[in-house]
Write a protein that holds these residues in place. Structure first.
Motif, PDB file in Angstrom:
ATOM      1  N   SER A  97     -61.309  86.787  -2.725  1.00  0.00           N
ATOM      2  CA  SER A  97     -60.848  85.439  -2.495  1.00  0.00           C
ATOM      3  C   SER A  97     -59.436  85.383  -2.795  1.00  0.00           C
ATOM      4  N   TYR A  98     -58.670  84.531  -2.304  1.00  0.00           N
ATOM      5  CA  TYR A  98     -57.087  84.239  -2.361  1.00  0.00           C
ATOM      6  C   TYR A  98     -57.236  83.474  -3.932  1.00  0.00           C
ATOM      7  N   TRP A  99     -56.048  84.031  -4.706  1.00  0.00           N
ATOM      8  CA  TRP A  99     -56.124  83.531  -6.139  1.00  0.00           C
ATOM      9  C   TRP A  99     -55.846  82.047  -6.432  1.00  0.00           C
ATOM     10  N   SER A 100     -55.324  81.213  -5.433  1.00  0.00           N
ATOM     11  CA  SER A 100     -55.278  79.982  -5.504  1.00  0.00           C
ATOM     12  C   SER A 100     -56.403  78.931  -5.059  1.00  0.00           C
ATOM     13  N   HIS A 101     -57.277  79.484  -4.240  1.00  0.00           N
ATOM     14  CA  HIS A 101     -58.381  78.885  -3.612  1.00  0.00           C
ATOM     15  C   HIS A 101     -59.409  78.537  -4.537  1.00  0.00           C
ATOM     16  N   THR A 102     -59.914  77.395  -4.588  1.00  0.00           N
ATOM     17  CA  THR A 102     -60.912  76.809  -5.491  1.00  0.00           C
ATOM     18  C   THR A 102     -62.301  77.235  -5.059  1.00  0.00           C
ATOM     19  N   GLY A 132     -56.735  91.024   0.946  1.00  0.00           N
ATOM     20  CA  GLY A 132     -56.500  92.354   0.188  1.00  0.00           C
ATOM     21  C   GLY A 132     -56.003  92.047  -1.284  1.00  0.00           C
ATOM     22  N   GLY A 133     -56.476  93.255  -2.131  1.00  0.00           N
ATOM     23  CA  GLY A 133     -55.966  92.934  -3.628  1.00  0.00           C
ATOM     24  C   GLY A 133     -54.699  93.539  -3.673  1.00  0.00           C
ATOM     25  N   GLU A 134     -54.174  93.101  -4.723  1.00  0.00           N
ATOM     26  CA  GLU A 134     -52.521  93.504  -5.219  1.00  0.00           C
ATOM     27  C   GLU A 134     -52.721  93.679  -6.720  1.00  0.00           C
ATOM     28  N   TYR A 135     -52.022  94.795  -7.390  1.00  0.00           N
ATOM     29  CA  TYR A 135     -51.847  94.834  -8.608  1.00  0.00           C
ATOM     30  C   TYR A 135     -50.904  93.771  -9.093  1.00  0.00           C
ATOM     31  N   GLU A 136     -50.898  92.904 -10.223  1.00  0.00           N
ATOM     32  CA  GLU A 136     -49.868  91.815 -10.607  1.00  0.00           C
ATOM     33  C   GLU A 136     -49.347  92.204 -11.984  1.00  0.00           C
ATOM     34  N   LEU A 137     -48.692  93.294 -12.384  1.00  0.00           N
ATOM     35  CA  LEU A 137     -48.334  93.585 -13.674  1.00  0.00           C
ATOM     36  C   LEU A 137     -47.092  93.154 -13.998  1.00  0.00           C
ATOM     37  N   GLU A 156     -48.256  96.505  -5.393  1.00  0.00           N
ATOM     38  CA  GLU A 156     -48.802  97.296  -4.584  1.00  0.00           C
ATOM     39  C   GLU A 156     -50.120  96.920  -4.299  1.00  0.00           C
ATOM     40  N   ASP A 157     -50.741  97.240  -3.130  1.00  0.00           N
ATOM     41  CA  ASP A 157     -52.137  96.959  -2.688  1.00  0.00           C
ATOM     42  C   ASP A 157     -53.070  97.845  -3.331  1.00  0.00           C
ATOM     43  N   ALA A 158     -54.128  97.484  -3.803  1.00  0.00           N
ATOM     44  CA  ALA A 158     -55.114  98.333  -4.657  1.00  0.00           C
ATOM     45  C   ALA A 158     -56.336  98.991  -3.689  1.00  0.00           C
ATOM     46  N   GLY A 223     -52.946  87.558  -2.464  1.00  0.00           N
ATOM     47  CA  GLY A 223     -54.231  87.749  -2.141  1.00  0.00           C
ATOM     48  C   GLY A 223     -55.264  87.576  -3.511  1.00  0.00           C
ATOM     49  N   ARG A 224     -56.032  88.584  -3.426  1.00  0.00           N
ATOM     50  CA  ARG A 224     -56.795  88.792  -4.752  1.00  0.00           C
ATOM     51  C   ARG A 224     -56.022  89.683  -5.702  1.00  0.00           C
ATOM     52  N   LEU A 225     -55.890  89.212  -6.860  1.00  0.00           N
ATOM     53  CA  LEU A 225     -54.894  89.594  -7.610  1.00  0.00           C
ATOM     54  C   LEU A 225     -55.421  90.401  -9.196  1.00  0.00           C
TER      55      LEU A 225
END
Length: 254
Positions: A97-102, A132-137, A156-158, A223-225
């Motif tokens: 799921s998207y990081w900001s969606h409740t 899609g998922g991303e590395y958020e570092l 970067e996409d994971a 996206g998904r972080l």
């Protein structure tokens, strides 16, 4: 096997009849012999039924043992599975799921690289959405987390890989790099999740310590972080834990 037993038993019965005749037992006529033979046949049929039931039970047990002979898990951050007898079922893209969606779901998904479709309507807005998922570092860790994951992976996409282990049980252990005695190490890395301030909840997953990236996935599309997870002292006992220290993880099988 049953036919052999039947022949042997019949032969033994005939011998018994002869011996019985010598000892002046009951079997004097052909009717007596026929009745004894029919009784023996009935007993043999009962025995054959029991043997057949036993064979069915053995076959069922063997099938159950074969089905319990392995297990699966997701290796997050990698496109392939480790050695030690483990094979790659498929590789694909980390998503969720998207990081900001409740709403929607909290779990991460490993989407295969070869999707198949049934009936669909591209113009219809469905209730659930997958990103899609991303590395958020990069925001909190210098050089895109290279000290943790082996390279700069900011935005970067994971990828991910679904692995099949020949061992029947798989367990992810947080804050460990090695398995306990009697378990086989599949891989180790860092515990990750979504950000604690984001609206969308996530699960905790174990991301490999030397991650891969999806080719061409560098643009920051979110996206998904994936964020590193820290231990916070309080109800979490320190020691043994240390406030603000990133937690490791290991995936073990047995």
């Amino acid at each position: 096997m049953c036919s052999i037993i039947l022949k042997v038993a019949t032969f033994i019965m005939l011998i018994s009849v002869v011996v019985a005749g010598k000892k002046r037992l009951v079997l004097h006529s052909n009717d007596d012999l026929l009745q004894a033979y029919q009784t023996l046949l009935s007993q043999m049929k009962t025995m054959e039924t029991k043997v057949s039931m036993m064979e069915s039970k053995v076959s069922l047990m063997q099938n159950n043992q074969a089905s319990d002979g392995g297990s699966t898990y997701v290796r997050w951050g990698k496109q392939t599975c480790p050695g030690n007898g483990t094979s790659t079922m498929y590789s694909g893209y980390a998503a969720g799921s998207y990081w900001s969606h409740t709403g929607s779901a909290a779990n991460y998904l490993c989407l295969p690289g070869d999707p198949q479709w049934a009936y669909y309507e591209d113009s219809v807005g469905s209730g659930g959405r997958v990103y899609g998922g991303e590395y958020e570092l990069g925001d909190n860790h210098g050089n895109g987390g290279s000290h943790y994951l082996g390279s700069n992976v900011r935005d970067e996409d994971a990828p991910c890989a679904v692995c099949q282990s020949p061992r029947s049980s798989v367990l992810m252990i947080p804050s460990r790099l090695n398995c306990y005695p009697g378990w086989t190490k599949e891989y180790s890395g860092y515990l990750m999740s979504g950000h604690y301030t984001h609206a969308s909840a996530t699960e905790f997953i174990c991301v490999d310590s030397h991650v891969d990236v999806v080719p061409g996935g560098h643009p920051d599309q979110e996206g998904r972080l994936f964020y590193l997870v820290e231990g916070i002292c309080g109800s979490l006992k320190c020691p043994p834990y240390v406030n603000g220290r990133e937690l490791t993880c290991v995936v073990c099988s047995k």
